[in-house]
Design a protein around this motif. Structure first.
Motif, short mmCIF file in Angstrom:
data_model
loop_
_atom_site.label_atom_id
_atom_site.label_comp_id
_atom_site.label_asym_id
_atom_site.label_seq_id
_atom_site.Cartn_x
_atom_site.Cartn_y
_atom_site.Cartn_z
N ALA A 142 1.76 3.26 -2.22
CA ALA A 142 1.37 4.40 -3.07
C ALA A 142 0.19 5.14 -2.47
O ALA A 142 -0.35 6.07 -3.06
CB ALA A 142 1.02 3.90 -4.47
N GLY A 198 -4.32 4.09 -4.27
CA GLY A 198 -3.02 4.76 -4.25
C GLY A 198 -2.73 5.40 -5.60
O GLY A 198 -3.38 5.11 -6.59
N ASP A 242 -1.40 -7.12 -6.76
CA ASP A 242 -2.43 -7.24 -5.72
C ASP A 242 -1.98 -8.22 -4.63
O ASP A 242 -1.36 -9.25 -4.93
CB ASP A 242 -3.71 -7.76 -6.38
CG ASP A 242 -4.92 -7.43 -5.54
OD1 ASP A 242 -5.76 -6.64 -6.00
OD2 ASP A 242 -5.02 -7.95 -4.40
N ILE A 285 -0.97 7.45 3.61
CA ILE A 285 -0.05 7.41 4.76
C ILE A 285 1.29 6.79 4.36
O ILE A 285 2.36 7.34 4.63
CB ILE A 285 -0.65 6.62 5.94
CG1 ILE A 285 -2.00 7.21 6.35
CG2 ILE A 285 0.30 6.63 7.13
CD1 ILE A 285 -2.74 6.40 7.42
N ALA A 335 -5.33 6.84 15.29
CA ALA A 335 -6.51 7.70 15.30
C ALA A 335 -6.78 8.05 13.83
O ALA A 335 -6.20 7.44 12.93
CB ALA A 335 -6.19 8.95 16.11
N ASN A 336 -7.61 9.05 13.57
CA ASN A 336 -7.78 9.52 12.19
C ASN A 336 -6.50 10.21 11.76
O ASN A 336 -6.02 11.10 12.46
CB ASN A 336 -8.92 10.54 12.11
CG ASN A 336 -10.25 9.88 12.25
OD1 ASN A 336 -10.77 9.30 11.31
ND2 ASN A 336 -10.80 9.93 13.45
N GLY A 370 0.82 -1.21 0.00
CA GLY A 370 0.00 0.00 0.00
C GLY A 370 0.85 1.26 0.00
O GLY A 370 0.39 2.33 0.38
P1 NAD Z 1 -4.97 4.54 1.20
O1 NAD Z 1 -6.17 4.04 0.49
O2 NAD Z 1 -4.46 5.86 0.78
O3 NAD Z 1 -3.82 3.45 1.13
C1 NAD Z 1 -4.07 2.07 0.94
C2 NAD Z 1 -3.18 1.61 -0.19
O4 NAD Z 1 -3.31 0.20 -0.34
C3 NAD Z 1 -3.54 2.21 -1.54
O5 NAD Z 1 -2.37 2.68 -2.17
C4 NAD Z 1 -4.17 1.06 -2.32
O6 NAD Z 1 -3.97 1.20 -3.72
C5 NAD Z 1 -3.43 -0.13 -1.71
N1 NAD Z 1 -4.17 -1.40 -1.76
C6 NAD Z 1 -5.44 -1.63 -1.34
N2 NAD Z 1 -5.77 -2.93 -1.52
C7 NAD Z 1 -4.67 -3.53 -2.06
C8 NAD Z 1 -4.38 -4.86 -2.47
N3 NAD Z 1 -5.29 -5.83 -2.38
N4 NAD Z 1 -3.16 -5.14 -2.97
C9 NAD Z 1 -2.21 -4.16 -3.08
N5 NAD Z 1 -2.43 -2.88 -2.72
C10 NAD Z 1 -3.65 -2.57 -2.21
O7 NAD Z 1 -5.34 4.53 2.76
P2 NAD Z 1 -4.58 5.17 4.01
O8 NAD Z 1 -5.52 6.11 4.65
O9 NAD Z 1 -3.23 5.63 3.62
O10 NAD Z 1 -4.50 3.91 4.98
C11 NAD Z 1 -3.33 3.11 5.09
C12 NAD Z 1 -3.52 2.10 6.20
O11 NAD Z 1 -3.74 2.77 7.45
C13 NAD Z 1 -4.73 1.18 6.01
O12 NAD Z 1 -4.41 -0.10 6.47
C14 NAD Z 1 -5.79 1.79 6.91
O13 NAD Z 1 -6.74 0.84 7.34
C15 NAD Z 1 -4.93 2.27 8.06
N6 NAD Z 1 -5.56 3.34 8.83
C16 NAD Z 1 -5.79 4.55 8.24
C17 NAD Z 1 -6.41 5.56 8.99
C18 NAD Z 1 -6.67 6.92 8.39
O14 NAD Z 1 -7.19 7.78 9.09
N7 NAD Z 1 -6.34 7.18 7.13
C19 NAD Z 1 -6.77 5.32 10.33
C20 NAD Z 1 -6.53 4.06 10.87
C21 NAD Z 1 -5.90 3.08 10.13
#
Ligand code: NAD
Length: 311
Positions: free
Chosen positions: A9, A36, A56, A12, A173-174, A7
């Motif tokens: 790209a 991403g 994937d 976070i 958190a968020n 993930g």
């Molecule tokens: P995001 O959607 O920007 O990042 C997720 C990434 O995973 C993307 O680049 C997407 O293309 C990739 N992805 C999704 N499914 C995939 C798969 N099957 N194979 C390969 N790549 C895949 O989301 P984010 O907000 O950056 O979140 C990142 C992580 O942090 C996640 O696990 C999310 O649950 C966790 N999280 C985020 C928050 C928040 O507030 N943003 C809070 C708590 C936890």
């Protein structure tokens, strides 16, 4: 370190990749680019110590082949669209739970034994006004997304116990800030661009949570990894203070220089089924270890509004 970032790209993790690259590590990003963006990593694309693999996590064979030779896995890939997960009830199961199992199995086969996992405060369930530290128990999660995070955490623990992995689990958190592509601030900006006079707020506007700036989140992750040595290391990562959704709506209107916007509310305390209306997380454990976020929730919201509007 030869880091493998699932993930990478995404919002976070692309910020983490920047930090790892800046400090001289070798980084492979494994991402299906579903949410991403390649452009988040474009500035690294020509560097010898960087590689982006578009694939994937449900493709176990490919994953198992390309993870070989790395020594640390940062596992961020997940379905970020909680509302979509309400319609497709196997989405979080596949993208979060099964994907995590595939990562762990690929690590086991290739003898890679260190993992960081991006979990969430949603694992604590509907805590009301309780302040949840890492030992908080007794309530069960109320979302499919939360259930997939609970499962993933437990699976990491089981792999750790049986196969000798060392794990760092961070319950965020968020998280808000640069490159954000979803979440409440992003939604409000888009809604107000479409209609600058009216803003529909999901819930009653009083949902109250911590908002941690992404740079603080990345620093917290790296600090936690560097300074804890247990087999399973679990930390909440949260900002000082909280703010409610009405504060965010006003901060977005202020940032967009909009006056007299009519706020309407979908009504109930929850923004949607599975949403926790109030969440207070204790970050005392990692604070005591020495990490403190630079921005409060309110400062993080204001800064994110201005960053997203600049783009
Ligand atoms: P995001 O959607 O920007 O990042 C997720 C990434 O995973 C993307 O680049 C997407 O293309 C990739 N992805 C999704 N499914 C995939 C798969 N099957 N194979 C390969 N790549 C895949 O989301 P984010 O907000 O950056 O979140 C990142 C992580 O942090 C996640 O696990 C999310 O649950 C966790 N999280 C985020 C928050 C928040 O507030 N943003 C809070 C708590 C936890």
């Amino acid at each position: 370190m030869k880091a493998f970032v699932t993930g990478g790209a995404g919002f976070i993790a692309s910020n983490l990749v920047d930090e790892l690259m800046d400090t001289g590590h070798t980084v492979t990003v494994y991402d299906n680019l579903s949410s991403g963006k390649k452009e988040f990593l474009a500035h690294h694309s020509e560097k010898a110590n960087f590689r982006l693999i578009k694939a994937d996590l449900l493709d176990s064979e490919r994953l198992c082949e390309v993870i070989k030779g790395h020594d640390f896995v940062f596992h961020f890939a997940a379905n970020p669209d909680v509302l979509r997960g309400l319609e497709e009830t196997d989405l979080d199961l596949k993208q979060n739970a099964i994907a995590t199992r595939n990562v762990l199995e690929a690590m086991r086969i290739n003898k890679i034994n260190r993992i960081m996992f991006s979990s969430s405060g949603t694992v604590y369930g509907n805590t009301g006004t309780d302040i949840a530290d890492e030992t908080y128990g007794g309530r069960l999660t109320i979302s499919l997304y939360g259930a997939s995070k609970v499962y993933s955490e437990h699976l990491i623990s089981a792999f750790s116990h049986i196969y000798g992995l060392q794990a760092w689990i961070f319950r965020f958190a968020n998280i808000i800030g640069n490159r954000q592509t979803h979440g409440v601030i992003f939604d409000f900006i888009n809604k107000l661009k479409n209609d600058p006079k009216e803003l529909l707020i999901l819930g009653d506007g009083r949902q109250t949570k911590h908002y941690l700036f992404v740079k603080d989140c990345i620093e917290g992750i790296l600090y936690g990894i560097e300074n804890s040595r247990e087999e399973m290391n679990i930390f909440n990562l949260a900002s000082v203070g909280t703010c409610d959704v009405n504060f965010i709506a006003n901060a977005v209107c202020e940032g967009m220089k909009l006056e007299n916007v009519n706020f309407t509310y979908s009504g109930s305390k929850q923004g949607w089924k599975g949403d926790v209306p109030v969440s207070y997380l204790s970050a005392k454990k990692i604070n005591t270890l020495g990490w403190k976020p630079r921005l409060t929730s309110e400062e993080a919201v204001r800064k994110t509004v201005s960053i997203l509007l600049e783009k």
